[in-house]
Motif scaffolding. Structure first.
Motif, PDB file in Angstrom:
ATOM      1  N   ASP A 109       0.833  -1.219   0.000  1.00 31.28           N
ATOM      2  CA  ASP A 109       0.000   0.000   0.000  1.00 31.28           C
ATOM      3  C   ASP A 109       0.857   1.255   0.000  1.00 31.28           C
ATOM      4  OD1 ASP A 109      -2.457  -1.160  -0.109  1.00 31.28           O
ATOM      5  OD2 ASP A 109      -3.097  -0.574   1.909  1.00 31.28           O
ATOM      6  N   SER A 110       2.023   1.167   0.636  1.00 36.27           N
ATOM      7  CA  SER A 110       2.922   2.318   0.744  1.00 36.27           C
ATOM      8  C   SER A 110       3.869   2.422  -0.448  1.00 36.27           C
ATOM      9  CB  SER A 110       3.733   2.220   2.046  1.00 36.27           C
ATOM     10  OG  SER A 110       2.880   2.208   3.169  1.00 36.27           O
ATOM     11  N   GLY A 111       3.646   1.578  -1.449  1.00 37.26           N
ATOM     12  CA  GLY A 111       4.456   1.640  -2.665  1.00 37.26           C
ATOM     13  C   GLY A 111       5.841   1.033  -2.519  1.00 37.26           C
ATOM     14  N   ILE A 112       6.009   0.149  -1.529  1.00 35.80           N
ATOM     15  CA  ILE A 112       7.308  -0.460  -1.280  1.00 35.80           C
ATOM     16  C   ILE A 112       7.464  -1.723  -2.126  1.00 35.80           C
ATOM     17  CG2 ILE A 112       8.871  -1.354   0.471  1.00 35.80           C
ATOM     18  CD1 ILE A 112       8.069   1.595   0.812  1.00 35.80           C
ATOM     19  N   ASP A 113       8.559  -1.817  -2.861  1.00 34.57           N
ATOM     20  CA  ASP A 113       8.859  -2.986  -3.675  1.00 34.57           C
ATOM     21  C   ASP A 113       9.566  -4.020  -2.797  1.00 34.57           C
ATOM     22  OD1 ASP A 113       9.297  -4.767  -5.675  1.00 34.57           O
ATOM     23  OD2 ASP A 113      10.734  -3.544  -6.798  1.00 34.57           O
ATOM     24  N   ILE A 114       8.928  -5.153  -2.616  1.00 32.87           N
ATOM     25  CA  ILE A 114       9.450  -6.179  -1.718  1.00 32.87           C
ATOM     26  C   ILE A 114      10.500  -7.054  -2.387  1.00 32.87           C
ATOM     27  CG2 ILE A 114       8.837  -8.196  -0.318  1.00 32.87           C
ATOM     28  CD1 ILE A 114       7.835  -5.519   0.753  1.00 32.87           C
ATOM     29  N   ARG A 115      10.286  -7.398  -3.645  1.00 31.68           N
ATOM     30  CA  ARG A 115      11.172  -8.348  -4.318  1.00 31.68           C
ATOM     31  C   ARG A 115      12.614  -7.834  -4.351  1.00 31.68           C
ATOM     32  NH1 ARG A 115      10.561 -12.865  -6.715  1.00 31.68           N
ATOM     33  NH2 ARG A 115       8.303 -12.728  -6.475  1.00 31.68           N
ATOM     34  N   ASN A 116      13.511  -8.662  -3.857  1.00 29.01           N
ATOM     35  CA  ASN A 116      14.951  -8.373  -3.782  1.00 29.01           C
ATOM     36  C   ASN A 116      15.318  -7.273  -2.792  1.00 29.01           C
ATOM     37  OD1 ASN A 116      15.736 -10.325  -5.735  1.00 29.01           O
ATOM     38  ND2 ASN A 116      15.101  -8.941  -7.370  1.00 29.01           N
ATOM     39  N   ALA A 117      14.340  -6.774  -2.035  1.00 25.38           N
ATOM     40  CA  ALA A 117      14.645  -5.761  -1.021  1.00 25.38           C
ATOM     41  C   ALA A 117      15.384  -6.401   0.150  1.00 25.38           C
ATOM     42  CB  ALA A 117      13.360  -5.106  -0.520  1.00 25.38           C
ATOM     43  N   SER A 118      16.292  -5.636   0.751  1.00 23.69           N
ATOM     44  CA  SER A 118      17.007  -6.082   1.943  1.00 23.69           C
ATOM     45  C   SER A 118      16.181  -5.655   3.168  1.00 23.69           C
ATOM     46  CB  SER A 118      18.398  -5.447   1.994  1.00 23.69           C
ATOM     47  OG  SER A 118      19.052  -5.781   3.192  1.00 23.69           O
ATOM     48  N   VAL A 119      15.609  -6.636   3.849  1.00 23.79           N
ATOM     49  CA  VAL A 119      14.680  -6.361   4.952  1.00 23.79           C
ATOM     50  C   VAL A 119      15.300  -6.799   6.274  1.00 23.79           C
ATOM     51  CG1 VAL A 119      12.383  -6.784   5.901  1.00 23.79           C
ATOM     52  CG2 VAL A 119      12.707  -6.681   3.417  1.00 23.79           C
ATOM     53  N   LEU A 120      15.447  -5.863   7.195  1.00 21.83           N
ATOM     54  CA  LEU A 120      15.968  -6.145   8.528  1.00 21.83           C
ATOM     55  C   LEU A 120      14.797  -6.212   9.500  1.00 21.83           C
ATOM     56  CD1 LEU A 120      18.192  -6.445  10.670  1.00 21.83           C
ATOM     57  CD2 LEU A 120      18.369  -3.935  10.702  1.00 21.83           C
ATOM     58  N   ILE A 121      14.601  -7.371  10.080  1.00 25.76           N
ATOM     59  CA  ILE A 121      13.511  -7.580  11.031  1.00 25.76           C
ATOM     60  C   ILE A 121      14.101  -7.703  12.428  1.00 25.76           C
ATOM     61  CG2 ILE A 121      11.693  -9.178  11.765  1.00 25.76           C
ATOM     62  CD1 ILE A 121      11.274  -9.845   8.799  1.00 25.76           C
ATOM     63  N   VAL A 122      13.688  -6.810  13.327  1.00 29.63           N
ATOM     64  CA  VAL A 122      14.162  -6.847  14.707  1.00 29.63           C
ATOM     65  C   VAL A 122      13.139  -7.580  15.557  1.00 29.63           C
ATOM     66  CG1 VAL A 122      14.840  -5.496  16.725  1.00 29.63           C
ATOM     67  CG2 VAL A 122      15.500  -4.738  14.431  1.00 29.63           C
ATOM     68  N   GLY A 123      13.600  -8.646  16.198  1.00 28.27           N
ATOM     69  CA  GLY A 123      12.720  -9.505  16.979  1.00 28.27           C
ATOM     70  C   GLY A 123      12.660 -10.888  16.365  1.00 28.27           C
ATOM     71  N   ALA A 124      12.279 -11.875  17.176  1.00 27.84           N
ATOM     72  CA  ALA A 124      12.192 -13.247  16.667  1.00 27.84           C
ATOM     73  C   ALA A 124      10.998 -13.982  17.271  1.00 27.84           C
ATOM     74  CB  ALA A 124      13.486 -14.009  16.972  1.00 27.84           C
ATOM     75  N   GLY A 125       9.969 -13.209  17.660  1.00 23.67           N
ATOM     76  CA  GLY A 125       8.762 -13.797  18.228  1.00 23.67           C
ATOM     77  C   GLY A 125       7.744 -14.162  17.167  1.00 23.67           C
ATOM     78  N   GLY A 126       6.491 -14.277  17.588  1.00 23.22           N
ATOM     79  CA  GLY A 126       5.435 -14.717  16.685  1.00 23.22           C
ATOM     80  C   GLY A 126       5.246 -13.835  15.474  1.00 23.22           C
ATOM     81  N   ALA A 127       5.198 -12.517  15.674  1.00 22.18           N
ATOM     82  CA  ALA A 127       5.005 -11.595  14.555  1.00 22.18           C
ATOM     83  C   ALA A 127       6.205 -11.623  13.615  1.00 22.18           C
ATOM     84  CB  ALA A 127       4.771 -10.175  15.066  1.00 22.18           C
ATOM     85  N   ALA A 128       7.407 -11.701  14.183  1.00 16.25           N
ATOM     86  CA  ALA A 128       8.622 -11.766  13.369  1.00 16.25           C
ATOM     87  C   ALA A 128       8.611 -13.012  12.493  1.00 16.25           C
ATOM     88  CB  ALA A 128       9.857 -11.758  14.261  1.00 16.25           C
TER      89      ALA A 128
END
Length: 272
Positions: A109-128
């Motif tokens: 919705d925010s116009g973010i291109d996901i494919r090949n994007a470098s995504v840093l996720i902080v956390g390792a719980g259920g939502a992560a």
């Protein structure tokens, strides 16, 4: 009248009741949605009790998303993710996870291109877990950073079954952010009432970064304020809440709810 609910501990902050009740009212649906504080030790009894009393469905929030797998039958995606946020009672007790699709739709919705994007996720719980699996399957390159590095490494190993992922600790967070296109906070850091807490500050960010905080109360977390200072793109957790809730509503009722009404209810609940 069908009763629906969210179980959590704590749960007083949840806006899910406002969101779902607004949708039901708009649709003329004969139902009501409540929030119940349920301790982990009582989760099994609460879930089985909800089924016994004829509840239409249940959402789960912190800290129940992973523990619920001990008591319910997950669908294949939820089993792979290892966490459940939605339970349906129509055919036994079936668990689903709608967090990942909620996050994906918010980013798109925010116009973010996901494919090949470098995504840093902080956390390792259920939502992560849910977001990591979802975005990795869409072609993103995932880095999971967690205070306990072993949990991050273990989750990354599992996510590698559907895409590309690696794990890390938090000691090198500044460099990890420097290399990222998207930073996602899946922890509760910055959630009301601890509104002055943040996982990162402006000096760690860059203008080409998108910062997505799944915390939605407050609407603008300290992390997002820092992102704006750095000139980064800031996305709050409202639409993830709305989209995951809409998916849950459809699972329970086979009815697509009015997303705009749900969003309006959440914003009103946040005082906006």
């Amino acid at each position: 009248m069908k009763v629906f609910a969210v179980f959590g501990d704590p749960v007083k902050h949840s806006l899910s009741p406002m969101m779902h009740n607004a949708a039901m009212l708009e649709l003329g649906f004969n139902g009501v949605y409540h929030a119940f504080q349920v301790k982990s030790s009582d989760l099994r009894d609460a879930i089985y009790g909800a089924k016994a009393m004829g509840f239409g469905g249940v959402n789960l929030t912190v800290p129940h998303k992973e523990k619920a797998l001990e008591f319910i039958r997950p669908d294949p995606l939820a089993a792979k993710i290892g966490a459940v946020n939605t339970i349906d009672f129509r055919e036994g007790i079936t668990g689903y996870n709608t967090d990942g699709i909620g996050a994906l739709r918010t980013l798109l919705d925010s116009g973010i291109d996901i494919r090949n994007a470098s995504v840093l996720i902080v956390g390792a719980g259920g939502a992560a877990r849910a977001i990591s699996f979802q975005l990795a399957s869409e072609g993103a390159h995932i880095t999971i950073a967690n205070r306990t590095q072993e949990r991050a490494l273990k989750l990354a190993e599992e996510v590698n079954e559907v895409g590309r992922a690696k794990g890390a600790g938090l000691e090198d967070l500044k460099n990890l952010i420097k290399e990222a296109d998207i930073l996602i906070n899946t922890t509760t850091v910055g959630m009301y009432p601890a509104v002055d807490d943040t996982i990162a500050t402006a000096d760690m960010m860059h203008p080409d970064l998108t910062v997505f905080d799944i915390v939605y109360n407050p609407l603008e977390t300290k992390l997002l304020k820092e992102a704006k200072k750095a000139g980064s793109n800031a996305i709050n957790g409202v639409m993830m809440l709305v989209y995951q809730g809409a998916e849950a509503f459809e699972i329970w009722t086979d009815i697509r709810p009015p997303v705009n009404i749900m969003k309006q209810a959440v914003l009103e609940g946040l005082g906006r």
